[in-house]
Enzyme design. Structure first.
Site, PDB file in Angstrom:
ATOM      1  N   GLY A   1       6.125  18.969   8.922  1.00 37.60           N
ATOM      2  CA  GLY A   1       5.124  19.796   9.585  1.00 37.60           C
ATOM      3  C   GLY A   1       3.828  19.064   9.864  1.00 37.60           C
ATOM      4  O   GLY A   1       2.744  19.618   9.710  1.00 37.60           O
TER       5      GLY A   1
ATOM      6  N   ASN B   1       2.221  21.465  17.672  1.00 39.93           N
ATOM      7  CA  ASN B   1       3.653  21.426  17.958  1.00 39.93           C
ATOM      8  C   ASN B   1       4.294  22.572  17.178  1.00 39.93           C
ATOM      9  O   ASN B   1       4.450  22.497  15.961  1.00 39.93           O
ATOM     10  CB  ASN B   1       4.208  20.061  17.527  1.00 39.93           C
ATOM     11  CG  ASN B   1       5.705  19.932  17.704  1.00 39.93           C
ATOM     12  OD1 ASN B   1       6.431  20.914  17.727  1.00 39.93           O
ATOM     13  ND2 ASN B   1       6.177  18.707  17.805  1.00 39.93           N
TER      14      ASN B   1
ATOM     15  N   ASN C   1       6.666   8.907  23.901  1.00 38.14           N
ATOM     16  CA  ASN C   1       5.300   8.625  23.454  1.00 38.14           C
ATOM     17  C   ASN C   1       5.083   7.163  23.106  1.00 38.14           C
ATOM     18  O   ASN C   1       3.987   6.794  22.670  1.00 38.14           O
ATOM     19  CB  ASN C   1       4.951   9.471  22.228  1.00 38.14           C
ATOM     20  CG  ASN C   1       5.093  10.948  22.476  1.00 38.14           C
ATOM     21  OD1 ASN C   1       5.921  11.604  21.847  1.00 38.14           O
ATOM     22  ND2 ASN C   1       4.312  11.483  23.394  1.00 38.14           N
TER      23      ASN C   1
ATOM     24  N   ARG D   1       1.525   9.108  13.710  1.00 39.20           N
ATOM     25  CA  ARG D   1       1.894   8.470  14.966  1.00 39.20           C
ATOM     26  C   ARG D   1       0.958   7.318  15.319  1.00 39.20           C
ATOM     27  O   ARG D   1       1.351   6.394  16.034  1.00 39.20           O
ATOM     28  CB  ARG D   1       1.953   9.499  16.089  1.00 39.20           C
ATOM     29  CG  ARG D   1       2.885  10.682  15.785  1.00 39.20           C
ATOM     30  CD  ARG D   1       3.737  11.064  16.953  1.00 39.20           C
ATOM     31  NE  ARG D   1       4.623  10.000  17.388  1.00 39.20           N
ATOM     32  CZ  ARG D   1       5.452  10.108  18.422  1.00 39.20           C
ATOM     33  NH1 ARG D   1       5.484  11.238  19.122  1.00 39.20           N
ATOM     34  NH2 ARG D   1       6.238   9.110  18.780  1.00 39.20           N
TER      35      ARG D   1
ATOM     36  N   GLU E   1      -1.120   9.427  24.825  1.00 39.92           N
ATOM     37  CA  GLU E   1       0.166   9.867  24.285  1.00 39.92           C
ATOM     38  C   GLU E   1       1.354   9.330  25.076  1.00 39.92           C
ATOM     39  O   GLU E   1       2.476   9.789  24.922  1.00 39.92           O
ATOM     40  CB  GLU E   1       0.202  11.392  24.234  1.00 39.92           C
ATOM     41  CG  GLU E   1      -0.885  12.007  23.371  1.00 39.92           C
ATOM     42  CD  GLU E   1      -0.585  11.966  21.880  1.00 39.92           C
ATOM     43  OE1 GLU E   1       0.543  12.318  21.490  1.00 39.92           O
ATOM     44  OE2 GLU E   1      -1.481  11.584  21.098  1.00 39.92           O
TER      45      GLU E   1
ATOM     46  N   ARG F   1      -4.493  16.206  23.462  1.00 36.55           N
ATOM     47  CA  ARG F   1      -4.286  14.866  22.912  1.00 36.55           C
ATOM     48  C   ARG F   1      -4.528  13.747  23.920  1.00 36.55           C
ATOM     49  O   ARG F   1      -4.818  12.615  23.524  1.00 36.55           O
ATOM     50  CB  ARG F   1      -2.862  14.760  22.359  1.00 36.55           C
ATOM     51  CG  ARG F   1      -2.536  15.812  21.304  1.00 36.55           C
ATOM     52  CD  ARG F   1      -1.145  15.592  20.734  1.00 36.55           C
ATOM     53  NE  ARG F   1      -0.755  16.653  19.811  1.00 36.55           N
ATOM     54  CZ  ARG F   1       0.361  16.647  19.099  1.00 36.55           C
ATOM     55  NH1 ARG F   1       1.205  15.621  19.209  1.00 36.55           N
ATOM     56  NH2 ARG F   1       0.660  17.644  18.296  1.00 36.55           N
TER      57      ARG F   1
ATOM     58  N   HIS G   1       2.277  18.267  25.014  1.00 34.06           N
ATOM     59  CA  HIS G   1       2.401  17.203  26.012  1.00 34.06           C
ATOM     60  C   HIS G   1       2.842  17.834  27.323  1.00 34.06           C
ATOM     61  O   HIS G   1       3.485  18.886  27.332  1.00 34.06           O
ATOM     62  CB  HIS G   1       3.435  16.150  25.596  1.00 34.06           C
ATOM     63  CG  HIS G   1       3.055  15.347  24.405  1.00 34.06           C
ATOM     64  ND1 HIS G   1       3.929  15.109  23.359  1.00 34.06           N
ATOM     65  CD2 HIS G   1       1.902  14.719  24.071  1.00 34.06           C
ATOM     66  CE1 HIS G   1       3.320  14.368  22.439  1.00 34.06           C
ATOM     67  NE2 HIS G   1       2.098  14.127  22.854  1.00 34.06           N
TER      68      HIS G   1
ATOM     69  N   ASP H   1       5.205  16.968  29.174  1.00 30.54           N
ATOM     70  CA  ASP H   1       6.658  17.032  29.328  1.00 30.54           C
ATOM     71  C   ASP H   1       7.282  18.238  28.620  1.00 30.54           C
ATOM     72  O   ASP H   1       8.499  18.384  28.601  1.00 30.54           O
ATOM     73  CB  ASP H   1       7.326  15.719  28.903  1.00 30.54           C
ATOM     74  CG  ASP H   1       7.232  15.420  27.419  1.00 30.54           C
ATOM     75  OD1 ASP H   1       6.673  16.227  26.659  1.00 30.54           O
ATOM     76  OD2 ASP H   1       7.731  14.353  27.004  1.00 30.54           O
TER      77      ASP H   1
ATOM     78  N   ASN I   1      11.949  19.560  15.110  1.00 29.16           N
ATOM     79  CA  ASN I   1      10.675  18.857  14.947  1.00 29.16           C
ATOM     80  C   ASN I   1       9.886  18.821  16.258  1.00 29.16           C
ATOM     81  O   ASN I   1       8.860  18.150  16.348  1.00 29.16           O
ATOM     82  CB  ASN I   1      10.915  17.425  14.453  1.00 29.16           C
ATOM     83  CG  ASN I   1      10.349  17.193  13.065  1.00 29.16           C
ATOM     84  OD1 ASN I   1       9.520  17.954  12.578  1.00 29.16           O
ATOM     85  ND2 ASN I   1      10.787  16.117  12.417  1.00 29.16           N
TER      86      ASN I   1
ATOM     87  N   CYS J   1      11.731  13.938  25.203  1.00 30.73           N
ATOM     88  CA  CYS J   1      10.966  13.257  24.155  1.00 30.73           C
ATOM     89  C   CYS J   1      11.667  11.998  23.672  1.00 30.73           C
ATOM     90  O   CYS J   1      11.018  11.026  23.280  1.00 30.73           O
ATOM     91  CB  CYS J   1      10.749  14.188  22.959  1.00 30.73           C
ATOM     92  SG  CYS J   1       9.487  15.445  23.201  1.00 30.73           S
TER      93      CYS J   1
END
Length: 446
Positions: A20, A25, A110, A138, A174, A213, A249, A251, A364, A370
């Site tokens: 998490g 997200n 990403n 990330r 990103e 982001r 994002h 996408d 996730n 992605c």
């Protein structure tokens, strides 16, 4: 020159888990602390790669990054032998151990932003690894991403792999999840489309619940370092309301390919102006833009987020028709399934829908789009990729056996404290570098 769009999918790493970690997200937050199945996750992704390769699409593989990241944990003050570092982090700051153990590099959309040689000033393929500075787990990826890309795309006559932008909120980047490209043919000059969530130095709407982001400043910097033609570069702001609805994002709400933009009606600020600009810019390069706009009445933003309808791959067949690659969650949502049936039966460019089980990644917050990084390559550039990363029967069999041998079928949050997980992962990755022929890619090998 003849060119083809290749998709480089990330192999899911051995530490795939649900911690998490990604605020904004929705799927990531909803599945926090549940047990993951790394073996199933890796095999689900591998099967998608193989099926698309079997259909004639250029399909490559990107290796996982080393996790847990002992470099991060030591930087954060945990010391001693590797096992001691993990034990201390697990006891004192399990959230930091979770961040250091994330397999999020699997989402290679990403990893970087990529501009093909037909668009760049020096006629090379340009890569800028994303700094991903909005999330700790990330933000530690870009150095290894650059090393991997520099290994696969090593010939300086064909490729330029840049450093990531400075990791500051003003330059939050990103990667390709907020970028697409339109063109008449892959090998001809196209239009590069950058989508941002906010601008650091310009007044404008911003989300209130979840962070934006990607910044305009980061998108512009990537375009400039890639040497793109300003008259063929278009910027758009994502609607802040959909960011607050879980569209972290672009996408997750839009996907483009060749001459087609498949998008939700609420995706962009000033959408008609964006459509008009893209249409005029692409028209100057010999193609007519097809906008397939999904109305909110047919598929709500919430349905788009939960099904990941737009986190799909839009792929061109040799005959010019397009196929949409979606997760099985799209078939489990009645409104989305009905829309897809209508779409495929119509007279538009999208003629087929392929459905994949990517449940482990989806929990996730990562769908088909992605998991892949798009890289347009002409024949000479593809020949310059000499590592064993192109999906075929032999590589599939090797990777399937490798996953079966090395991956656990259950990984709960408390299992991240197990020091043998590090040893298992390193053993697996060491063998993987031999399969893919990428040399000593990881720090522990050097």
């Amino acid at each position: 020159m003849n060119a083809q769009e290749a998709n480089f999918d990330g192999l899911v790493g051995p530490t795939h888990n649900y911690a998490g970690l990604s605020f904004g997200n929705v799927a990531s937050l909803n599945n926090e602390k549940s047990a993951a199945n790394p073996k199933a996750a890796a095999k689900q992704g591998l099967r998608k790669m193989k099926q698309l390769a079997d259909l004639g699409f250029a399909q490559g593989v990107l290796p996982p990054q080393e996790r847990p990241s002992l470099r991060l944990l030591r930087e954060l003050g945990f010391s001693g032998k590797d096992a001691d570092v993990i034990a201390k982090a697990a006891k004192q700051a399990p959230e930091l151990l979770a961040a250091a153990s994330s397999a999020s590099a699997m989402w290679t959309a990403n990893a970087a932003t990529v501009s093909p040689s037909a668009d760049t000033g020096d006629g090379r393929v340009h890569f800028t690894p994303a700094n991903l500075c909005s999330k700790l787990h990330r933000a530690i990826e870009h150095d290894a991403t650059r090393r991997t890309l520099s290994t696969l795309f090593a010939d300086p006559a064909h490729f330029a792999v840049h450093e990531a932008l400075t990791g500051t909120p003003a330059l939050g980047d990103e990667g390709a999840a907020n970028h697409t490209r339109f063109c008449a043919e892959y090998g001809k000059p196209g239009v590069e489309f950058f989508v941002y969530g906010r601008a650091e130095y310009r007044r404008g709407p911003e989300p209130k619940r979840f962070p934006a982001r990607q910044t305009f400043e980061a998108s512009r910097a990537v375009a400039q370092r890639h040497g793109l033609d300003e008259t063929a570069t278009v910027y758009a702001q994502q609607d802040p309301d959909v960011i607050d609805a879980g569209v972290f994002h672009n996408d997750v709400i839009s996907v483009g390919n060749r001459d087609t933009l498949f998008t939700h009606e609420r995706a962009f600020v000033n959408k008609q102006a964006i459509y008009d600009t893209l249409t005029a810019t692409l028209d100057a390069r010999g193609a007519r833009l097809n906008v397939i706009e999904v109305p909110d009445a047919a598929v709500s933003v919430n349905d788009a987020v939960t099904s990941y309808l737009f986190n799909s791959q839009l792929l061109s067949r040799a005959d010019g028709s397009q196929v949409l690659v979606v997760p099985q969650e799209c078939r489990e949502n009645a409104k989305v399934a009905a829309y897809l049936d209508e779409l495929a039966a119509g007279n538009g460019p999208i003629r087929d829908v392929l459905v994949f089980d990517l449940r482990e990644s989806m929990k996730n917050g990562g769908g088909p789009a992605c998991l892949r990084l798009r890289v347009v390559l002409n024949d000479a550039e593809r020949a310059a990729v000499t590592s064993n990363v192109w999906m075929n029967d032999t590589l599939f069999a090797s990777l399937d056996a490798w996953i079966e041998k090395h991956y656990r079928d259950r990984l709960a949050p408390e299992d991240l404290a197990d020091p043998t997980l590090l040893d298992e992962s390193r053993t697996a990755l060491d063998e993987l570098t031999q399969i893919l022929r990428v040399g000593s890619l990881y720090d522990f090998q050097r």
